[in-house]
Design a protein around this motif. Structure first.
Motif, short mmCIF file in Angstrom:
data_model
loop_
_atom_site.label_atom_id
_atom_site.label_comp_id
_atom_site.label_asym_id
_atom_site.label_seq_id
_atom_site.Cartn_x
_atom_site.Cartn_y
_atom_site.Cartn_z
N VAL A 27 0.85 -1.18 0.00
CA VAL A 27 0.00 0.00 0.00
C VAL A 27 0.89 1.24 0.00
O VAL A 27 1.95 1.26 0.64
CB VAL A 27 -0.97 0.01 1.21
N ALA A 28 0.47 2.25 -0.74
CA ALA A 28 1.17 3.53 -0.77
C ALA A 28 0.12 4.61 -1.02
O ALA A 28 -1.05 4.31 -1.31
CB ALA A 28 2.24 3.55 -1.86
N ALA A 29 0.53 5.85 -0.90
CA ALA A 29 -0.41 6.96 -1.09
C ALA A 29 0.30 8.12 -1.76
O ALA A 29 1.51 8.31 -1.61
CB ALA A 29 -1.00 7.39 0.25
N ILE A 30 -0.47 8.90 -2.51
CA ILE A 30 0.09 10.04 -3.24
C ILE A 30 -0.96 11.14 -3.33
O ILE A 30 -2.16 10.87 -3.32
CB ILE A 30 0.56 9.60 -4.65
N SER A 31 -0.49 12.37 -3.41
CA SER A 31 -1.39 13.51 -3.61
C SER A 31 -1.36 13.93 -5.08
O SER A 31 -0.36 13.75 -5.78
CB SER A 31 -0.97 14.70 -2.74
N ILE A 32 -2.48 14.45 -5.54
CA ILE A 32 -2.62 14.97 -6.89
C ILE A 32 -3.51 16.21 -6.81
O ILE A 32 -4.25 16.40 -5.84
CB ILE A 32 -3.26 13.94 -7.85
N GLY A 33 -3.43 17.06 -7.81
CA GLY A 33 -4.26 18.25 -7.77
C GLY A 33 -4.35 18.95 -9.11
O GLY A 33 -3.64 18.60 -10.07
N LEU A 34 -5.23 19.93 -9.16
CA LEU A 34 -5.38 20.79 -10.33
C LEU A 34 -5.02 22.22 -9.95
O LEU A 34 -5.54 22.76 -8.98
CB LEU A 34 -6.83 20.76 -10.84
N ILE A 35 -4.12 22.81 -10.72
CA ILE A 35 -3.80 24.22 -10.58
C ILE A 35 -3.91 24.86 -11.95
O ILE A 35 -3.18 24.49 -12.88
CB ILE A 35 -2.38 24.44 -10.00
N GLY A 36 -4.86 25.77 -12.09
CA GLY A 36 -5.08 26.39 -13.40
C GLY A 36 -5.46 25.39 -14.46
O GLY A 36 -5.10 25.56 -15.63
N GLY A 37 -6.17 24.34 -14.07
CA GLY A 37 -6.59 23.31 -15.02
C GLY A 37 -5.53 22.27 -15.31
O GLY A 37 -5.81 21.31 -16.03
N GLN A 38 -4.33 22.42 -14.76
CA GLN A 38 -3.23 21.49 -15.03
C GLN A 38 -3.17 20.42 -13.93
O GLN A 38 -2.99 20.74 -12.75
CB GLN A 38 -1.91 22.24 -15.05
N PRO A 39 -3.30 19.14 -14.30
CA PRO A 39 -3.13 18.07 -13.31
C PRO A 39 -1.67 17.98 -12.87
O PRO A 39 -0.76 17.98 -13.71
CB PRO A 39 -3.56 16.81 -14.07
N LEU A 40 -1.45 17.89 -11.57
CA LEU A 40 -0.10 17.81 -11.02
C LEU A 40 -0.01 16.64 -10.04
O LEU A 40 -0.94 16.39 -9.28
CB LEU A 40 0.28 19.11 -10.29
N LEU A 41 1.13 15.98 -10.04
CA LEU A 41 1.39 14.84 -9.17
C LEU A 41 2.24 15.27 -7.99
O LEU A 41 3.20 16.03 -8.15
CB LEU A 41 2.12 13.75 -9.96
N ASP A 42 1.90 14.77 -6.80
CA ASP A 42 2.71 14.93 -5.60
C ASP A 42 2.93 16.41 -5.26
O ASP A 42 4.03 16.95 -5.44
CB ASP A 42 4.06 14.20 -5.79
N LEU A 43 1.90 17.03 -4.73
CA LEU A 43 1.94 18.47 -4.46
C LEU A 43 2.80 18.78 -3.24
O LEU A 43 2.68 18.14 -2.20
CB LEU A 43 0.52 19.00 -4.20
#
Length: 257
Positions: free
Chosen positions: A172-188
């Motif tokens: 098991v592992a975990a990661i963050s992701i997000g949208l900034i200005g419509g751009q998907p980003l990995l590991d904020l």
């Protein structure tokens, strides 16, 4: 303390730290970081650093007693100067804060999701996750490192012949992701997390199943298509984390890569 650590190469691109949108921060896992715990690892996601230790207790909580089943629980905390300004220890306040309670419950759920408690027997493993330095993603780093500490503790139980087979059913592992200005980003990191329009935390297994997806629109709402993009991005990050976990465990256990 271990003299070796296993991590991803430094990434280069267009974000802080010269990362590309689909690249992790530099991730390092240093197993056997402390002397006395049955399992330990220092996990680093960029500037975020968390010490994870796993301790075996030959007792289980009262609700589990007499059932022949084990238990895994987690505790999480941040050192007073793990952030830009000093925060008081929660022990000083005499109670655990809501954020801490939420995060340690998430870590516990994530680790219990991969356990065969019949194999573990009537004993408990407590995973402590102490944030030394925070720059975003402390809960995801805690889960990712917590697995390594837990796996080392389970291996020690096997070597002592206290369990016949590993109680672990998956990684098991975990990661963050997000949208900034419509751009998907990995590991904020913190600077990105604090201004993200959409923020997700994804807990996944190496068989591509999911334990938890936490997603919130901090700014504008997001579409189903954007959510799918984010989950696909999270999957690529999780695959890299699983590889790093395996390398760290192979180093600690002398099993090769």
């Amino acid at each position: 303390m271990a003299n070796t650590n296993y991590g991803s190469p430094k990434n280069k691109g267009g974000r802080a730290g010269e990362r590309l949108p689909d690249q992790l921060r530099e991730v390092r896992l240093t197993p056997d970081y402390t002397e006395w715990a049955e399992g330990s690892v220092l996990v680093e996601f960029g500037k975020t650093r968390v010490l994870c230790t796993a301790s075996v207790d030959e007792k289980v909580p009262p609700f589990r007693a007499g059932k022949g089943l084990g238990w895994v629980t987690a505790e999480y905390g941040m050192l007073p100067r793990s952030t830009h300004t000093r925060s008081n220890r929660e022990a000083t306040a005499g109670k655990i804060g809501g954020r801490t309670h939420e995060i340690q419950r998430l870590i516990g759920r994530s680790l219990r999701g991969i356990m065969d408690f019949t194999r573990l027997g009537e004993r408990q493993i407590i995973v402590d996750c102490d944030v030394i330095q925070a720059d975003g993603g402390t809960r995801t780093a805690s889960i990712t490192g917590g697995y390594v500490a837990l796996a080392l503790a389970c291996h020690k139980l096997q070597t002592k012949k206290l369990v016949l087979r590993s109680p672990l059913r998956a990684q098991v592992a975990a990661i963050s992701i997000g949208l900034i200005g419509g751009q998907p980003l990995l590991d904020l990191d913190y600077s990105e997390d604090s201004r993200a329009d959409v923020d997700f935390n994804v807990v996944g297994l190496d068989n591509k199943q999911l334990i938890e997806v936490q997603g919130t629109a901090e700014g504008a709402p997001f579409s189903r298509e954007q959510m799918n993009q984010l989950l696909d991005l999270a999957e690529t990050g999780l695959e890299e984390l699983f590889r790093l976990q395996k390398a760290a465990l192979a180093s600690a256990l002398g099993t090769g890569h």
